[in-house]
Design an enzyme around this catalytic site. Structure first.
Site, mmCIF file in Angstrom:
data_model
loop_
_atom_site.group_PDB
_atom_site.id
_atom_site.type_symbol
_atom_site.label_atom_id
_atom_site.label_comp_id
_atom_site.label_asym_id
_atom_site.label_seq_id
_atom_site.Cartn_x
_atom_site.Cartn_y
_atom_site.Cartn_z
ATOM 1 N N CYS A 48 -8.146 -2.816 -4.136
ATOM 2 C CA CYS A 48 -7.349 -3.647 -5.223
ATOM 3 C C CYS A 48 -7.862 -5.027 -5.318
ATOM 4 O O CYS A 48 -8.459 -5.567 -4.345
ATOM 5 C CB CYS A 48 -5.796 -3.513 -4.891
ATOM 6 S SG CYS A 48 -4.883 -1.909 -5.009
ATOM 7 N N CYS A 53 0.847 -1.180 -0.059
ATOM 8 C CA CYS A 53 -0.013 -0.063 0.033
ATOM 9 C C CYS A 53 0.698 1.149 -0.039
ATOM 10 O O CYS A 53 0.470 2.336 -0.598
ATOM 11 C CB CYS A 53 -0.992 -0.044 1.132
ATOM 12 S SG CYS A 53 -2.357 -0.928 1.199
ATOM 13 N N CYS A 81 -5.594 1.304 4.080
ATOM 14 C CA CYS A 81 -4.537 1.322 3.285
ATOM 15 C C CYS A 81 -3.222 2.192 3.615
ATOM 16 O O CYS A 81 -2.315 1.863 3.125
ATOM 17 C CB CYS A 81 -4.765 1.719 1.901
ATOM 18 S SG CYS A 81 -5.201 3.567 1.537
ATOM 19 N N CYS A 131 -6.612 -8.017 -2.814
ATOM 20 C CA CYS A 131 -7.142 -7.685 -1.471
ATOM 21 C C CYS A 131 -8.612 -7.307 -1.141
ATOM 22 O O CYS A 131 -8.620 -6.935 0.149
ATOM 23 C CB CYS A 131 -5.974 -6.632 -0.634
ATOM 24 S SG CYS A 131 -4.201 -6.866 -0.905
#
Length: 239
Positions: free
Chosen positions: A199, A119, A225, A202
């Site tokens: 994303c 991240c 994040c 994840c």
């Protein structure tokens, strides 16, 4: 005018504490105490509500979108469609530094061993570079999302920047009602069971009755994040 960023946030919260989300956003975009703002948007499940509000006030407001190179294809398509429909004039696509990606995550597997590091590489660092030219930024975070967000106010200090959260006091129903009333397009993954979208590696589907953000970094001690800060520290771990 207060010079300390915390004092500025406190003064602005006092001045705008009885204002609506639209009024907070409208005045923030023109208030000299706030300064030059950009909106940061994930173009996720609920993003279109605040994007629409921004488009009605000033379509030229810079909108920063983090393309991590790990997003769902649906998010990339949705981003283009929403930007076009709302006629946003200054959408800036941010990418992770190519050389840094090759050095730190050349196989694209960093998220498996070090999700915080991934991240940082793909979100936090590109955003910090992009925000260098602004005094503050607008987010779509809300208190009802839980965790570190439950005490969220309209304005907060974020390092050297001021952060504006116009929808801080909105409920999930407020967001949905706004989207329906304004006939706004929905992210296609919401109907497939993704109420919170990040994303692809994840983000998982959320079962009925689960917290909407339960699908983010599932089974990990992580809920943010890292682009958001509290007391100068990145928020990544569940409270």
């Amino acid at each position: 005018m207060p010079h300390d960023i915390d004092d500025r946030a406190d003064a602005l919260n006092e001045a705008y504490r009885h204002h609506s989300a639209h009024a907070v956003l409208e005045r923030a975009l023109s208030d000299s105490q706030v300064g030059k703002l950009a909106m940061v948007s994930s173009f996720g499940a609920e993003s279109v509500a605040l994007l629409h509000m921004v488009s009605k006030i000033d379509r030229a407001t810079p909108v920063l979108f983090l393309d991590t190179h790990m997003l769902f294809a649906e998010t990339l398509t949705y981003q283009m469609e929403v930007a076009e429909q709302l006629r946003l004039r200054d959408v800036r696509i941010l990418h992770p530094d190519r050389a840094e990606v090759m050095d730190r995550d050349n196989e694209g597997l960093l998220h498996l061993s070090d999700p915080d590091g991934c991240c940082a590489l793909r979100k936090t660092e590109p955003l910090q570079r992009a925000l260098a030219g602004f005094d503050g930024w607008i987010t779509g975070r809300k208190q009802y999302q839980g965790g570190a967000r439950v005490q969220l106010k309209f304005f907060e200090a974020d390092g050297d920047h001021l952060k504006v959260n116009p929808l801080a006091h909105w409920t999930s129903s407020d967001v949905q009602d706004y989207m329906v009333e304004n006939r706004l397009p929905r992210h296609p993954l919401v109907a497939q069971g993704y109420p919170s979208i990040g994303c692809a590696p994840c983000t998982t589907k959320v079962a009925p009755g689960e917290d909407p953000r339960a699908g983010r970094w599932r089974n990990r001690q992580k809920s943010e994040c890292g682009i958001h800060f509290v007391n100068g520290k990145p928020v990544r771990v569940s409270a």
